[in-house]
Write a protein that holds these residues in place. Structure first.
Motif, PDB file in Angstrom:
ATOM      1  N   THR A 125       7.943   2.340  -6.303  1.00 56.63           N
ATOM      2  CA  THR A 125       6.698   1.860  -6.917  1.00 56.63           C
ATOM      3  C   THR A 125       5.761   1.255  -5.885  1.00 56.63           C
ATOM      4  O   THR A 125       4.539   1.355  -6.022  1.00 56.63           O
ATOM      5  N   THR A 129       1.840   2.631  -4.788  1.00 60.66           N
ATOM      6  CA  THR A 129       0.731   1.708  -5.027  1.00 60.66           C
ATOM      7  C   THR A 129      -0.318   1.813  -3.918  1.00 60.66           C
ATOM      8  O   THR A 129       0.023   1.875  -2.737  1.00 60.66           O
ATOM      9  N   THR A 130      -1.555   1.841  -4.313  1.00 60.68           N
ATOM     10  CA  THR A 130      -2.648   1.808  -3.343  1.00 60.68           C
ATOM     11  C   THR A 130      -2.942   0.347  -3.048  1.00 60.68           C
ATOM     12  O   THR A 130      -3.644  -0.340  -3.810  1.00 60.68           O
ATOM     13  N   ALA A 131      -2.392  -0.144  -1.953  1.00 62.92           N
ATOM     14  CA  ALA A 131      -2.514  -1.567  -1.614  1.00 62.92           C
ATOM     15  C   ALA A 131      -2.770  -1.708  -0.122  1.00 62.92           C
ATOM     16  O   ALA A 131      -1.849  -1.970   0.660  1.00 62.92           O
ATOM     17  N   TYR A 141      -3.402  -6.189  -6.994  1.00 62.09           N
ATOM     18  CA  TYR A 141      -3.319  -4.809  -7.471  1.00 62.09           C
ATOM     19  C   TYR A 141      -2.569  -4.730  -8.795  1.00 62.09           C
ATOM     20  O   TYR A 141      -1.994  -3.696  -9.150  1.00 62.09           O
ATOM     21  N   ALA A 143      -3.380  -4.403 -11.756  1.00 57.80           N
ATOM     22  CA  ALA A 143      -3.831  -3.470 -12.787  1.00 57.80           C
ATOM     23  C   ALA A 143      -3.244  -2.071 -12.610  1.00 57.80           C
ATOM     24  O   ALA A 143      -3.281  -1.259 -13.547  1.00 57.80           O
ATOM     25  N   GLN A 144      -2.688  -1.788 -11.446  1.00 62.27           N
ATOM     26  CA  GLN A 144      -2.142  -0.456 -11.207  1.00 62.27           C
ATOM     27  C   GLN A 144      -0.816  -0.283 -11.954  1.00 62.27           C
ATOM     28  O   GLN A 144       0.036  -1.167 -11.940  1.00 62.27           O
ATOM     29  N   PRO A 145      -0.622   0.857 -12.599  1.00 65.54           N
ATOM     30  CA  PRO A 145       0.626   1.097 -13.340  1.00 65.54           C
ATOM     31  C   PRO A 145       1.876   0.939 -12.486  1.00 65.54           C
ATOM     32  O   PRO A 145       2.904   0.443 -12.963  1.00 65.54           O
ATOM     33  N   SER A 146       1.802   1.348 -11.222  1.00 64.88           N
ATOM     34  CA  SER A 146       2.972   1.242 -10.348  1.00 64.88           C
ATOM     35  C   SER A 146       3.361  -0.216 -10.106  1.00 64.88           C
ATOM     36  O   SER A 146       4.543  -0.550 -10.020  1.00 64.88           O
ATOM     37  N   VAL A 147       2.359  -1.097 -10.005  1.00 66.78           N
ATOM     38  CA  VAL A 147       2.632  -2.522  -9.803  1.00 66.78           C
ATOM     39  C   VAL A 147       3.219  -3.126 -11.078  1.00 66.78           C
ATOM     40  O   VAL A 147       4.134  -3.954 -11.031  1.00 66.78           O
ATOM     41  N   ARG A 148       2.721  -2.710 -12.215  1.00 64.53           N
ATOM     42  CA  ARG A 148       3.266  -3.195 -13.483  1.00 64.53           C
ATOM     43  C   ARG A 148       4.724  -2.792 -13.631  1.00 64.53           C
ATOM     44  O   ARG A 148       5.563  -3.583 -14.079  1.00 64.53           O
TER      45      ARG A 148
END
Length: 254
Positions: A125, A129-131, A141, A143-148
């Motif tokens: 994940t 993530t674009t971080a 970040y 709001a990103q689904p991968s972070v959630r």
């Protein structure tokens, strides 16, 4: 770090530090090491969980990021430390409460498989993530689904470890012959129940806005405080040389 998290994190460091270093500084004889014995897992759990929190402090986090090959790799390491800490704690409590079922599912083969699965999921994940910039707990970040999913994996693993321990802790809170033992096990059971609750209410947490999001984080800090305080009460009883037969539990850091 948001001001709402400063006090809880400070409390955790004080409590965990006192328990951990008390165990490390316990007098030993001959070839014995201070981390040997039935309660070494408590000290190791304290060490790893304290490190997990320390890595999230902005100055430490930014310093670590300068040597990490992966952006926000420090967050990944922090979460790995937290997972290992929870595993050590689960193994110790399952033994202390005499629950072979809990021990199998926390540190047995199923527990090891779950730890490996969650650890792999956290790496995956993070890579998804674009971080581009460092962000403790990946809050920038969120709001990103991968972070959630990344956050939920940690919550789910904690819930997995504590679930089989709630019943033994609750039973001890009712049956322990010593009042301090009943209170301690009650705090541990309550802390585990809060951890379980947060994992199941995570969808509600995702819909929260503003500072309300940090209230869910504080639930985790409170649950940790309950568990550590419960362990401290058992340590207090041992310090006053309460026999194990009277205490009714093998819980101790002495």
């Amino acid at each position: 770090m948001n001001p709402l998290t400063v006090v809880p994190v400070s409390l955790m460091l004080i409590l965990l530090g006192s328990l951990t270093f008390k165990r490390i500084n316990t007098p030993v004889l001959g070839h014995q090491h201070a981390l040997q014995g039935k309660a070494s897992s408590i000290a190791l759990s304290g060490i790893f969980l304290t490190l997990a929190y320390l890595l999230l402090l902005p100055p430490v986090y930014m310093g670590m990021e300068s040597i990490m090959p992966l952006t926000n790799g420090t967050d990944l390491v922090s979460k790995y430390f937290a997972l290992v800490a929870v595993a050590f704690l689960g193994g110790h409590l399952s033994t202390a409460y005499g629950s072979s079922f809990a021990r199998r599912w926390t540190v047995g083969a199923p527990g090891a498989a779950m730890l490996g699965t969650v650890a792999t999921g956290l790496l995956g994940t993070l890579l998804a993530t674009t971080a581009p910039n460092p962000s403790p707990q990946l809050l920038d970040y969120a709001a990103q689904p991968s972070v959630r999913l990344n956050t939920w994996l940690v919550l789910a693993y904690v819930a997995y470890i504590v679930f089989p321990l709630i019943k033994p802790a609750y039973k001890d809170s009712r049956r322990n012959p010593l009042r301090v033992g009943r209170v301690a096990s009650g705090l541990i059971a309550a802390g585990f129940a809060l951890s379980l609750m947060r994992a199941f209410t995570y969808p509600v947490e995702l819909s929260a806005t503003g500072d309300a999001t940090y209230l869910f984080m504080i639930v985790s800090y409170i649950s940790t405080a309950f568990v550590v305080t419960g362990l401290a009460l058992f340590a207090y009883a041992r310090k006053n040389r309460v026999p194990q037969t009277e205490l009714g539990s093998a819980l101790s850091i002495d």
